[in-house]
Design a protein around this motif. Structure first.
Motif, short mmCIF file in Angstrom:
data_model
loop_
_atom_site.label_atom_id
_atom_site.label_comp_id
_atom_site.label_asym_id
_atom_site.label_seq_id
_atom_site.Cartn_x
_atom_site.Cartn_y
_atom_site.Cartn_z
N HIS A 124 1.00 8.71 -6.30
CA HIS A 124 0.41 7.48 -6.05
C HIS A 124 -0.04 6.70 -7.18
N LYS A 125 -0.33 5.48 -7.24
CA LYS A 125 -0.73 4.64 -8.32
C LYS A 125 -2.08 4.79 -8.54
N GLU A 137 -6.09 4.02 -8.98
CA GLU A 137 -6.94 2.76 -8.94
C GLU A 137 -7.18 2.33 -10.36
N LEU A 171 3.16 -1.62 -6.07
CA LEU A 171 2.11 -0.96 -5.40
C LEU A 171 0.50 -1.52 -5.83
N ASP A 178 1.57 14.05 -6.31
CA ASP A 178 0.81 14.49 -5.20
C ASP A 178 1.46 15.60 -4.58
N ASP A 234 0.92 -1.09 0.24
CA ASP A 234 -0.07 -0.13 -0.02
C ASP A 234 0.82 1.26 0.07
N LEU A 235 1.93 1.20 0.68
CA LEU A 235 2.95 2.20 0.70
C LEU A 235 4.25 1.97 0.55
N GLY A 270 -4.15 2.60 -5.88
CA GLY A 270 -4.23 3.73 -4.91
C GLY A 270 -3.10 3.88 -3.81
N GLY A 271 -2.13 2.85 -4.02
CA GLY A 271 -0.80 2.86 -3.36
C GLY A 271 -0.12 4.05 -3.46
N LYS A 272 0.73 4.41 -2.36
CA LYS A 272 1.38 5.47 -2.45
C LYS A 272 2.91 5.46 -2.53
N TYR A 306 6.29 1.02 -8.65
CA TYR A 306 4.75 1.28 -9.35
C TYR A 306 4.08 -0.40 -9.41
N PHE A 345 2.89 7.19 -12.29
CA PHE A 345 2.56 7.78 -10.83
C PHE A 345 1.83 9.08 -11.19
#
Length: 165
Positions: A160-161, A163, A55, A127, A30-31, A58-60, A52, A124
């Motif tokens: 983030h990747k 969704e 993940l 953010d 997830d992270l 939604g992973g960061k 990438y 990515f």
């Protein structure tokens, strides 16, 4: 080590492996956090693509590097605290040899633009970008606060990747 102590009692585990040789698992995290490591990696695009892939949607990814104004030029390093910085050859990317903690190290200088483009190429969504501006309330020494206001020492990047639709 310290990492084992931090993870104690959790499902986390510590693995000792070179970032370049690690087999990034598919959609396992997830992270991903990288602290002051990517400026030592020659093929950063390959690593970012691997992160990438590792993940979930939604992973960061959050990473910090030595700021590119610092890695651009090794001239100006002397004994003790550095008082002056030279930014030169900023757009000439590639290896830089410098002394660090009594040894010789190779850092790979890239511009901020190159890091952002590599993240985007990997897929990515960017953010945030932070340059570690000092905050007055964190310093007890006025001289050190003024010294730290002169130049950014670190660059922090978060993305983030997306969704899957």
């Amino acid at each position: 080590g310290a990492a084992e102590g931090i993870l104690g009692g959790s499902s986390g585990r510590v693995m000792h492996v070179s970032i370049e040789e690690w087999a990034f698992p598919h959609e396992a995290f997830d992270l991903v956090v990288s602290s002051l490591a990517l400026h030592y990696v020659e093929q950063v695009e390959t690593i970012l693509s691997g992160v990438y892939r590792a993940l979930v949607g939604g992973g960061k990814l959050v990473f910090s590097i030595e700021h590119p104004v610092i890695t651009s030029c090794a001239r100006g390093w002397g004994e003790g605290k550095r008082a002056n910085w030279i930014v030169d050859d900023y757009f000439v990317e590639g290896p830089r040899v410098t002394s660090w903690l009594g040894g010789r190290v190779v850092k790979f200088h890239r511009t901020i633009e190159t890091y952002v483009a590599a993240m985007q190429k990997a897929g990515f969504v960017l953010d945030a970008v932070r340059e570690s501006a000092p905050r007055r309330e964190r310093f007890t020494d006025e001289g050190e606060f003024e010294r730290r206001r002169r130049i950014p020492l670190f660059l922090f990047v978060a993305g983030h990747k997306p969704e899957r639709p």
